[in-house]
Scaffold this motif. Structure first.
Motif, mmCIF file in Angstrom:
data_model
loop_
_atom_site.group_PDB
_atom_site.id
_atom_site.type_symbol
_atom_site.label_atom_id
_atom_site.label_comp_id
_atom_site.label_asym_id
_atom_site.label_seq_id
_atom_site.Cartn_x
_atom_site.Cartn_y
_atom_site.Cartn_z
ATOM 1 N N ARG A 177 0.842 -1.204 0.000
ATOM 2 C CA ARG A 177 0.000 0.000 0.000
ATOM 3 C C ARG A 177 0.874 1.250 0.000
ATOM 4 N N VAL A 179 0.859 4.193 -2.882
ATOM 5 C CA VAL A 179 0.620 5.616 -2.607
ATOM 6 C C VAL A 179 1.765 6.458 -3.151
ATOM 7 N N LEU A 236 -3.616 12.429 -3.934
ATOM 8 C CA LEU A 236 -3.890 12.384 -2.505
ATOM 9 C C LEU A 236 -5.338 12.697 -2.156
#
Length: 122
Positions: free
Chosen positions: A24, A28, A40
């Motif tokens: 993860r 990101v 974001l």
């Protein structure tokens, strides 16, 4: 995650402090590198909130009633944000909002020392 990475923290460390998986974290950071700050923003799908099956509800309840230290965590009490992050990191649920978690716990009759419901504290 992006800020921690920019400060030199490695993927495993970031995953540990954000209660998520290294995959993860990599996703990101990759998305941020590709799309900048737009990556974001929240991605609201809209529609009805997710329903959790009986097994998920029971697992959430058991984790909420346990001490964070019983799960190897370095704090003594749950907050909604910490519990929600932990549930996602452990794969119990794909996603859960703080309010959704609060309602689920209330429906399951979960309360904490002093008879107080779980509060949203950081």
């Amino acid at each position: 995650m992006v800020l921690l990475s920019a400060q030199g923290m490695d993927t495993a460390q970031i995953a540990e402090v954000t209660f998520t998986s290294p995959d993860r974290v990599r996703d990101v950071i990759h998305n941020f590198n590709a799309d900048g700050f737009d990556s974001l923003g929240p991605k609201y799908a809209g529609g009805r909130p997710p329903k959790f099956d009986t097994a998920q509800r029971e697992q959430i309840k058991q984790i909420a009633l346990a001490r964070p230290g019983d799960h190897g965590l370095p704090f003594s009490t749950w907050s909604l944000s910490k519990l929600a992050d932990y549930l996602v990191a452990q794969g119990v649920v794909e996603d859960i909002s703080h309010e959704g978690l609060r309602m689920l716990l209330r429906d399951e009759g979960v309360s904490f020392p002093g008879g107080q419901d779980l509060e949203d504290q950081h």
